[in-house]
Design a protein around this motif. Sequence first.
Motif: not given
Lengths: 873, 132
Positions: B36-37, B40, B103, B106, B109, B112-113
């Motif tokens: 998920w990262f 970033f 959606v 999600t 998230v 933003l990263q």
Amino acid sequence: MRARQLRIGPKRPRRRFRRAVNLAAALVVSVVLLGILGFGYGTTPALGPALDPGRGAWTSAAGGEPARSETLGVKGLQHPVTVTFTSHGVAAVSAATDHDMFLALGYVHAEFRLSEMDEARRLGEGRLAQLGGPSDLPSDEFELRLGLLRTAQQEWAQMPKASLAAQALTAYAQGVNDDIAQVRASGQWPAVFSLPGVYPAPWTPVDSLVIQGVLTQELDFTSIPLDYALLERSLGAARTMAWFPVIAKNAQTPYDPGPYAKPALTPIAPGAASTMTGPPAVASSTPGAGTTARPAVTGPQAEAAWTLLAQLSQLPAGQLHEYPDSNAWAANGPAVAGGGALLAGDPHLPQTLPSVWYEVALSAPGFDVAGVSVPGLPGILIGHNARIAWSLTDTQNQATMFYDERTLRSRPGQYYWDGKWRKMQVVHYTIPVRGAATRHLTVDLTVHGPVMTQAGQTTSVDWMGNVPSPDLQAMLKVNQAASFSQFKAALATWYAPTQNFVYADANGNIGAISAGYYPQVGVGCQPWLPMSGTGRCDVTGVIPYAAEPQAYDPPGHVLATANQRPVTAAYPWFIGTSANFFDPGYRAATIYAALRGRSAPLTTAAFAAVQTSLTDQLAARIVPKLLTALDGASLSSSERAELPLLANWNATMAENSAAASVWWTFWGDYVADVFQPWWNQAKVPVRKDLAGLAVSVGQFSLVEDLEAWTLGDPANPAFSLPSGQPRTAAQVMRKAFATAVTHLAATLGGAPSSWTWGRLHTREFPAVSGADGLGYGPRPAGGDLFTPDAADGGLTATTGPSWRMIVSLSGAGVSAEGVYPGGQSENPASPWYDDLVPLWWDGRYLPVPVPGRAAGSLTWTLTITQTEAAGHD
Amino acid sequence: MTDLDGPRRPGSALAWLAAGAVTAVILAFGAALGLWFLPFVAGIAAGIAPWRARRALALVVLAVAAGWGAALWWPALFGAPAGATARVLAALAGLPPHAAVGVAATLLVGVLQGLVAVWLARAVTPGVSWRR
């Protein structure tokens, strides 16, 4: 610009400083963002993994896909099992052994209701805060104090492991754990787990018994004695008992009219929180009679009462019993078209999505049974087998007693009982709290049960739900019963919650028994109030099973229970007061009127018409009196316009009825006009417990009083004002009618004929998760508290018929139809989430699958595997 | 944030597009693996790449939207009720119960990263030679 800046010496430190600040800010924001996303903060979950589009909560979509035929490897099976489904997902399990049947049921329950099951056990075991954070702590602390977990552990410890119930629980837990293992391996958790990142622990038999305890609490635990204490302190003892009497003032229709025997009391089962203080004593022969002079409720007692009521008010909705609304009835012989017997049942519970029910048919060598099961429990709770059918309504008797424990500051941790100072037992709990520190809770136990509060007066509770009860064994024996004697024998060990079990069989017999514990206390004690804890008011025994309310093949060929007091005033034991949630009897009266007043032998269609009946019996009795009171009175034009509506009304609370709106609004104003002045004068602390203390149409004792006075005692002093100003029923009715019409005109406007009930009254089925948008409604609806198709919870009703079932039994066989407002899957994305709601709403039914036969073409074949998480092929 | 707006050497549009596409594919597969990262990481890479800040930011936003959007869309192709699930997630999160909200939450998230990562990368490497 950059080059020029580089040349300017004095600005370089400022630029470096700005860069350093920028770097520091970027670093801090990055760390904070990744930290929150990765680990969560407070009650905010770790949104990074939770919202990962390929994993996390998005994988819950898999549970929303339509089921398909497949072969599934399941650990622990002895033989392959077949599970078939109807187009609505109603399941039929066919197994070669009872063990495999229960295992498969556990597997299917978990597959479709895992989060509901986990939520229910969390509730009972005081683990909601681990998922929901500090806001759930009051519930956790209450449940751990009350002791559902302690009782479940005790039940499991006492249960012979070779018993049918223990075998069923063990196999069922294996099936649930098989599903959990498969879900864990796939990562496709229901979203309520993957969003917060808190996953279910393995299932145990104790978890199932805790869920049994949760149901028992919801149907059986009451705070009425605390309300009585506060009413007595404000209204006074005489007025409290006059207006909240033991026996209701209005006419009712008990299903067991007597005669009644009075054998000696039965000792309570060993392991109960309450303890016999000696040989069973003879209780007061007449409810309320023989009471001795008792000091008025004291300030500390009142403080304890409202402290405890404040605790209870913080519990989630539905955790305590609030509405006495279930119906079950049966008819046989000449009353039934074609002979045989018919049985109808519609338990009224909070209507939620998902439902409390999961419909299923079970077949194995020892079982051929169908109906509704409770996710988390093996077996069928309401349904039929090849010979008999049964349904349940709550008996509403008093099974909760509060005790004032005598304590001294100089003797911490002790209480005085039976002539001696005793040490309280102490139990310690730790409650994990999401986003906050772990909470430590200490629970003190006296001989009566857990201490619920020490504010003002140390108060403990003796609740029959805390008596280890082999309910599951009893229920499984009911599932197997083939005659009324077997049915009765099975229920002899059913202790709590006390239920009216209505019965019918293929030989054309019908019956009912209100099985469970009816605790009796010492002579002179008043169990509807907190009682002395020194020993003289302890539970001395329970009503013998043979003397509990019951009926078999009544001469009129019909019997009905709708939570009305099951016996007459001649019944020789105390079973509860009029305020103890016994229904005022309007539903029972409507049902009996339909069954006895039949113009032709009864059919399933006739039963269905009664189940969906919107007749308000109270309205049928009172409206003629109202019209008489209004006759010749000076009325406004709006009031005059209402008269023909009411005169021509058939007391049906239909959604499109304007008269229904007027009636209900009038009745609420009438109740308030009569009693509110007295409440105001006495300063009844209604804010301590709105449901239990406020003047409302939900105060059944007051409703019964007012009905009885209006019909037969219109000059009762209660109609007058506390100031002494005399009034009669007719005067108050005219005032209430004017108030109601004025209110409706202001609220709804337009012509009185447009004030339809559906504009005031709706039904809503909220989601168990509490999430907005995942429920159903609100939607305009008919019905009220007193209609057989009941609508409870205020003008936006959230409680009502949670399952409607009609069973036809004869020598030719047994067939059933049923429907509940919900769907078989708990996943809101599934086509089986709420697909049964429209059928229920329209009063339609579906055939209940026949045990041993395929429910539909969609088939799961469960095969034996040794792998922990074999799962889908 | 002034650094992000500073003059940067414009990169090839084609290279930018290619990088965006590759990043989107990586993010989509990474999501399937539970990484998920990765947005970033992608943001860090975009932040130190030879593009002006706005291009780097645009690349991250578009790549996350495309990559994670594809990861959301892919199961729906095979019958998974993605829209209904999005609505459920929004509701359970206490947001308005609409699929678009689920959606959007999600994607937010991920985005933003990526944005924060671009900021961090450019704050760590202000004015490095390959961006001049």
